[in-house]
Write a protein that holds these residues in place. Sequence first.
Motif, PDB file in Angstrom:
ATOM      1  N   ILE A  89     -34.867 -22.217  -7.052  1.00 38.09           N
ATOM      2  CA  ILE A  89     -34.004 -23.533  -6.935  1.00 38.09           C
ATOM      3  C   ILE A  89     -34.692 -25.073  -7.913  1.00 38.09           C
ATOM      4  N   PRO A  90     -33.742 -25.674  -8.545  1.00 33.31           N
ATOM      5  CA  PRO A  90     -33.773 -26.605  -9.862  1.00 33.31           C
ATOM      6  C   PRO A  90     -34.343 -27.598  -9.251  1.00 33.31           C
ATOM      7  N   PRO A  91     -34.727 -28.644  -9.822  1.00 40.98           N
ATOM      8  CA  PRO A  91     -35.223 -29.602  -9.357  1.00 40.98           C
ATOM      9  C   PRO A  91     -33.890 -30.916  -9.128  1.00 40.98           C
ATOM     10  N   GLN A  92     -32.938 -30.714  -8.988  1.00 44.44           N
ATOM     11  CA  GLN A  92     -32.022 -31.412 -10.206  1.00 44.44           C
ATOM     12  C   GLN A  92     -30.767 -31.164  -8.926  1.00 44.44           C
ATOM     13  N   VAL A  93     -29.771 -31.858  -8.400  1.00 45.30           N
ATOM     14  CA  VAL A  93     -29.062 -31.127  -8.312  1.00 45.30           C
ATOM     15  C   VAL A  93     -27.651 -31.527  -9.240  1.00 45.30           C
ATOM     16  N   SER A  94     -26.901 -30.272  -9.298  1.00 45.48           N
ATOM     17  CA  SER A  94     -25.676 -30.307 -10.139  1.00 45.48           C
ATOM     18  C   SER A  94     -25.036 -30.159  -9.589  1.00 45.48           C
ATOM     19  N   LEU A  95     -23.823 -31.520 -10.401  1.00 40.04           N
ATOM     20  CA  LEU A  95     -22.847 -32.091 -10.631  1.00 40.04           C
ATOM     21  C   LEU A  95     -21.733 -31.945 -11.155  1.00 40.04           C
ATOM     22  N   THR A  96     -20.077 -31.749 -11.155  1.00 40.80           N
ATOM     23  CA  THR A  96     -18.656 -31.811 -12.043  1.00 40.80           C
ATOM     24  C   THR A  96     -18.255 -32.638 -11.997  1.00 40.80           C
ATOM     25  N   ARG A  97     -17.675 -32.962 -13.088  1.00 37.57           N
ATOM     26  CA  ARG A  97     -16.660 -34.176 -12.254  1.00 37.57           C
ATOM     27  C   ARG A  97     -15.613 -34.255 -13.651  1.00 37.57           C
ATOM     28  N   ALA A  98     -14.251 -34.364 -13.640  1.00 40.03           N
ATOM     29  CA  ALA A  98     -13.180 -33.867 -14.915  1.00 40.03           C
ATOM     30  C   ALA A  98     -13.354 -35.176 -15.933  1.00 40.03           C
ATOM     31  N   SER A  99     -14.132 -36.221 -15.309  1.00 44.71           N
ATOM     32  CA  SER A  99     -13.949 -37.093 -16.851  1.00 44.71           C
ATOM     33  C   SER A  99     -14.450 -38.627 -16.209  1.00 44.71           C
ATOM     34  N   GLY A 100     -14.904 -39.032 -17.071  1.00 45.20           N
ATOM     35  CA  GLY A 100     -16.333 -39.896 -16.729  1.00 45.20           C
ATOM     36  C   GLY A 100     -17.742 -39.901 -17.297  1.00 45.20           C
ATOM     37  N   ALA A 101     -18.302 -40.243 -16.813  1.00 46.41           N
ATOM     38  CA  ALA A 101     -19.957 -40.639 -18.013  1.00 46.41           C
ATOM     39  C   ALA A 101     -20.729 -39.457 -17.282  1.00 46.41           C
ATOM     40  N   TRP A 102     -21.081 -38.727 -18.298  1.00 47.14           N
ATOM     41  CA  TRP A 102     -22.307 -37.366 -18.145  1.00 47.14           C
ATOM     42  C   TRP A 102     -23.709 -38.253 -17.883  1.00 47.14           C
ATOM     43  N   ARG A 103     -24.414 -37.795 -17.117  1.00 48.28           N
ATOM     44  CA  ARG A 103     -25.219 -38.427 -16.477  1.00 48.28           C
ATOM     45  C   ARG A 103     -26.524 -37.203 -16.328  1.00 48.28           C
ATOM     46  N   GLY A 104     -27.856 -37.761 -16.747  1.00 49.50           N
ATOM     47  CA  GLY A 104     -28.856 -36.046 -16.732  1.00 49.50           C
ATOM     48  C   GLY A 104     -29.957 -36.868 -16.354  1.00 49.50           C
ATOM     49  N   GLY A 105     -30.405 -36.410 -16.090  1.00 49.10           N
ATOM     50  CA  GLY A 105     -32.308 -37.243 -15.202  1.00 49.10           C
ATOM     51  C   GLY A 105     -32.662 -35.469 -14.049  1.00 49.10           C
ATOM     52  N   SER A 106     -34.476 -36.343 -13.876  1.00 43.63           N
ATOM     53  CA  SER A 106     -34.717 -35.274 -13.888  1.00 43.63           C
ATOM     54  C   SER A 106     -34.665 -34.688 -11.983  1.00 43.63           C
ATOM     55  N   GLU A 107     -33.537 -35.988 -11.716  1.00 42.57           N
ATOM     56  CA  GLU A 107     -33.140 -35.657 -10.140  1.00 42.57           C
ATOM     57  C   GLU A 107     -31.358 -34.999 -10.115  1.00 42.57           C
ATOM     58  N   LEU A 108     -31.312 -35.042 -11.235  1.00 38.31           N
ATOM     59  CA  LEU A 108     -29.672 -35.505 -10.938  1.00 38.31           C
ATOM     60  C   LEU A 108     -29.112 -34.975 -12.366  1.00 38.31           C
ATOM     61  N   ARG A 109     -27.726 -34.413 -12.069  1.00 38.03           N
ATOM     62  CA  ARG A 109     -27.412 -33.969 -13.928  1.00 38.03           C
ATOM     63  C   ARG A 109     -25.707 -33.696 -13.255  1.00 38.03           C
ATOM     64  N   ILE A 110     -25.108 -34.636 -13.910  1.00 37.54           N
ATOM     65  CA  ILE A 110     -23.386 -34.886 -13.828  1.00 37.54           C
ATOM     66  C   ILE A 110     -22.971 -34.264 -15.065  1.00 37.54           C
ATOM     67  N   ARG A 111     -22.501 -33.146 -14.572  1.00 33.43           N
ATOM     68  CA  ARG A 111     -21.625 -32.641 -16.080  1.00 33.43           C
ATOM     69  C   ARG A 111     -20.098 -32.485 -16.629  1.00 33.43           C
ATOM     70  N   ILE A 112     -19.520 -32.959 -17.399  1.00 31.68           N
ATOM     71  CA  ILE A 112     -18.031 -33.787 -17.507  1.00 31.68           C
ATOM     72  C   ILE A 112     -17.034 -31.917 -18.094  1.00 31.68           C
ATOM     73  N   ALA A 113     -16.351 -32.017 -17.048  1.00 31.07           N
ATOM     74  CA  ALA A 113     -15.561 -30.089 -17.294  1.00 31.07           C
ATOM     75  C   ALA A 113     -14.079 -30.015 -16.559  1.00 31.07           C
ATOM     76  N   PRO A 114     -13.713 -29.517 -17.666  1.00 36.20           N
ATOM     77  CA  PRO A 114     -12.476 -29.144 -16.475  1.00 36.20           C
ATOM     78  C   PRO A 114     -12.292 -28.571 -15.178  1.00 36.20           C
ATOM     79  N   ILE A 115     -11.895 -29.109 -14.658  1.00 31.38           N
ATOM     80  CA  ILE A 115     -11.723 -28.487 -12.994  1.00 31.38           C
ATOM     81  C   ILE A 115     -10.399 -27.948 -12.193  1.00 31.38           C
ATOM     82  N   GLU A 116     -10.716 -26.405 -12.553  1.00 27.00           N
ATOM     83  CA  GLU A 116      -9.809 -26.005 -12.103  1.00 27.00           C
ATOM     84  C   GLU A 116      -9.593 -25.254 -10.813  1.00 27.00           C
ATOM     85  N   GLY A 117     -10.158 -25.826  -9.833  1.00 25.91           N
ATOM     86  CA  GLY A 117     -10.145 -25.001  -8.255  1.00 25.91           C
ATOM     87  C   GLY A 117     -10.554 -25.764  -7.764  1.00 25.91           C
TER      88      GLY A 117
END
Length: 297
Positions: free
Chosen positions: A128-156
């Motif tokens: 179980i990772p220390p970071q919560v992983s989220l993805t969104r289609a556009s916007g700012a990428w975020r990375g840190g010790s508790e949260l990571r937001i990736r930017i990638a296409p969302i097909e479904g």
Amino acid sequence: TTVTACRGLFWSRTRRSVHRSPSAAAARAPVNQSADVDCIGCLPVTPIRDVAEIIQVPRRRVVRLLEVGALVRLNRVAVVGGCIAEQARTDPRLRHLLRLRAALIRYDDCIASHESAALASGLPVFAIPPQVSLTRASGAWRGGSELRIRIAPIEGIELVDGIPCTPLGRTVVDIARSRPLRESAVLGDAALRSGLDRAHLVSALDDAAEWADVGKAARAVTFFDHRSESALESGSRVAIHEAELPEPELQVVMDLDQFTRYRLDFYWRAQRVSGEADGLSKYEDAEVLRAEKLRQE
């Protein structure tokens, strides 16, 4: 996520005061994450702006509930009941899912992905990772010790217990692209074992054809096997593969006589060698341990 350890510690909606009553714990029924609850301590992850209306108290009362621990703040915009927070202290999976729900309230243009999506789906992950992983289609990428937001296409999007997630095939491929085979095999084998059609994995690979490390993911997908019955068996298969040993047959049934049948985790037929992947939990039952000793003798 089902929460089953309400301790009845906090305020009942019918009593209009904060108090502790441990004796009520035995009378509490299991509380679902999305359920309407009487105990404030069992309030599911909720936007803090909505708490006063949901529990029917003045807004200033919410501050007091936070001070006494009836409510626990997860981030700037979300809280959870103290009973659920208490259970999460000893449950890493629940703790991750609470943080995931809170992050999705704060970043409502995102969906759960990678290990967070796998955990929401109830599947095992290597760790179980220390970071919560989220993805969104556009916007700012975020990375840190508790949260990571990736930017990638969302097909479904798949909704799992109210949590928007990448589809399971995409989740497996995302982890296969970004993690070593030892880690991705734990999830990939479990996903196939749970009923995921391999064709969905192939389709997810096609969708990711132009993404980084898709070749690595494709090799992993060919390795995944639904016959691995645990994370330990998946990890053992990877160790055998990486040691360049012959590939074993899986779950081979061996009849020694008309009364004795064994099922082998691994079998090398040419060498007449079998292998077992047994964790400590298997031997918590004395009868299982006795049967194992008799088989060895």
